[in-house]
Design a protein around this motif. Structure first.
Motif, PDB file in Angstrom:
ATOM      1  N   GLN A 128      74.563  36.554  57.320  1.00 43.75           N
ATOM      2  CA  GLN A 128      73.851  36.698  58.577  1.00 43.75           C
ATOM      3  C   GLN A 128      72.369  36.682  58.274  1.00 43.75           C
ATOM      4  OE1 GLN A 128      75.401  39.694  61.184  1.00 43.75           O
ATOM      5  NE2 GLN A 128      73.390  40.283  61.842  1.00 43.75           N
ATOM      6  N   ASN A 181      68.100  35.751  59.857  1.00 44.98           N
ATOM      7  CA  ASN A 181      67.124  35.172  60.761  1.00 44.98           C
ATOM      8  C   ASN A 181      66.271  34.219  59.931  1.00 44.98           C
ATOM      9  OD1 ASN A 181      67.602  36.579  63.290  1.00 44.98           O
ATOM     10  ND2 ASN A 181      67.076  38.401  62.130  1.00 44.98           N
ATOM     11  N   THR A 195      74.971  33.139  61.494  1.00 43.57           N
ATOM     12  CA  THR A 195      75.950  34.036  60.893  1.00 43.57           C
ATOM     13  C   THR A 195      77.290  33.303  60.781  1.00 43.57           C
ATOM     14  OG1 THR A 195      77.025  36.213  61.076  1.00 43.57           O
ATOM     15  CG2 THR A 195      76.603  35.067  63.140  1.00 43.57           C
ATOM     16  N   HIS A 227      70.058  29.682  74.742  1.00 41.29           N
ATOM     17  CA  HIS A 227      69.820  30.757  75.705  1.00 41.29           C
ATOM     18  C   HIS A 227      69.148  30.209  76.962  1.00 41.29           C
ATOM     19  CE1 HIS A 227      65.502  30.821  74.748  1.00 41.29           C
ATOM     20  NE2 HIS A 227      65.844  30.705  73.471  1.00 41.29           N
ATOM     21  N   SER A 274      69.635  37.942  71.710  1.00 43.88           N
ATOM     22  CA  SER A 274      70.561  39.082  71.705  1.00 43.88           C
ATOM     23  C   SER A 274      71.612  38.994  72.804  1.00 43.88           C
ATOM     24  CB  SER A 274      69.781  40.388  71.850  1.00 43.88           C
ATOM     25  OG  SER A 274      69.130  40.415  73.110  1.00 43.88           O
ATOM     26  N   ASN A 275      71.386  38.139  73.819  1.00 38.34           N
ATOM     27  CA  ASN A 275      72.388  37.979  74.890  1.00 38.34           C
ATOM     28  C   ASN A 275      73.736  37.527  74.347  1.00 38.34           C
ATOM     29  OD1 ASN A 275      70.065  38.334  76.347  1.00 38.34           O
ATOM     30  ND2 ASN A 275      70.387  36.638  77.737  1.00 38.34           N
ATOM     31  N   ASP A 329      75.066  38.414  71.290  1.00 41.07           N
ATOM     32  CA  ASP A 329      75.530  39.237  70.163  1.00 41.07           C
ATOM     33  C   ASP A 329      77.052  39.269  70.073  1.00 41.07           C
ATOM     34  OD1 ASP A 329      72.987  39.772  69.388  1.00 41.07           O
ATOM     35  OD2 ASP A 329      72.936  41.847  70.118  1.00 41.07           O
ATOM     36  N   ALA A 379      78.459  35.930  68.870  1.00 36.91           N
ATOM     37  CA  ALA A 379      78.157  35.715  67.444  1.00 36.91           C
ATOM     38  C   ALA A 379      79.079  36.541  66.560  1.00 36.91           C
ATOM     39  CB  ALA A 379      76.697  36.065  67.162  1.00 36.91           C
ATOM     40  N   GLU A 380      79.274  37.797  66.933  1.00 33.14           N
ATOM     41  CA  GLU A 380      80.107  38.689  66.120  1.00 33.14           C
ATOM     42  C   GLU A 380      81.572  38.220  66.108  1.00 33.14           C
ATOM     43  OE1 GLU A 380      81.316  43.397  65.887  1.00 33.14           O
ATOM     44  OE2 GLU A 380      79.631  42.823  67.156  1.00 33.14           O
TER      45      GLU A 380
END
Length: 261
Positions: free
Chosen positions: A2, A4, A15, A25, A32-33, A35, A38-39
């Motif tokens: 992961q 930046n 990631t 976005h 962060s919208n 997250d 991504a996870e």
């Protein structure tokens, strides 16, 4: 893995490993919208890449949907990917659609949620009252089914944008560009497999917009999320991820088809 990344021209978050999903976005949306997306997908054999779109950093002449779509193509080329899955929310969905129109050879699949491209009246009419925090808070809350999701941090971000003269001019420029780049005539000619995930309570791009996308896009599937507004991946992340995963399995985009050589 992961990280930046800032490598000269591009800032992006990445990631996971596997088939690349590039996430775009919206106008008010931050990295962060996504997250939850991504996870979830970084653990399922996908490489998630979320670039910071140059919404406020390009010249006015390049502040439009078409120029952003070209920027995305250049970004994909820069990362040395042959083809990718593109996921976009709101303006990000519109840019993803326009990218699919211009560069179908770069596309494995397309996922849109609360996307502009057919119905833009909500984009340009929200920003004149620059100093009015309560007004901007109500506008931010209206994006969601549950107004509590519009945290102070989100409202502050929109308020600061509305009170930054250059950002405001660029926001209105983008809104006009979105109207100008209406895609109703293009969509029937676009054969990229497309997943449409929509909040049933979206006030910004209402449910009939999703139905029209589904009707016009020849290779599309439409999924609904109840009690959900304009940003489904933020408001109902579990359901959003499950539906997106179901679609990726359905069209067989679960392998490392797109890894660079």
């Amino acid at each position: 893995m992961q990280s930046n990344n800032t490598d000269g021209k591009y800032n992006y978050f990445e990631t996971g490993e596997g088939t690349p999903i590039v996430i775009l976005h919206g106008l008010m949306g931050g990295l962060s919208n996504f997250d939850g997306v991504a996870e979830y997908f970084s653990k399922k054999g996908y490489k998630i890449i979320i670039p910071e779109l140059p919404i406020y950093t390009q010249s006015i002449l390049k502040t439009n949907v078409k120029a952003f779509a070209k920027w995305v193509k250049d970004f994909i080329t820069h990362l040395e990917y042959d083809r990718v899955i593109l996921l976009g929310n709101s303006l990000g969905g519109h840019i993803a659609l326009y990218h699919a129109k211009m560069y179908p050879e770069k596309m494995l699949g397309l996922i849109i949620t609360g996307s502009s491209g057919l119905y833009e009246s909500a984009m340009g009419d929200s920003y004149p009252r620059r100093g009015d925090y309560d007004y901007i808070q109500k506008k931010a809350e209206a994006v969601f089914y549950d107004p509590a999701i519009a945290t102070k941090e989100i409202v502050d971000e929109v308020y600061n944008m509305a009170n930054d003269r250059i950002k405001l001019i660029k926001t209105l420029t983008i809104a006009k560009s979105a109207i100008r780049h209406n895609m109703a005539k293009d969509l029937p000619k676009m054969h990229v497999p497309t997943c449409i995930i929509w909040g049933k309570n979206d006030n910004v791009t209402p449910p009939e917009v999703a139905e029209e996308f589904h009707e016009l896009l020849p290779s599309s599937d439409l999924y609904w999320i109840d009690k959900c507004g304009h940003a489904a991946m933020m408001e109902q992340p579990n359901e959003f991820n499950n539906l997106m995963n179901e679609w990726l399995i359905k069209i067989n985009l679960t392998s490392d088809l797109a890894k660079p050589e």
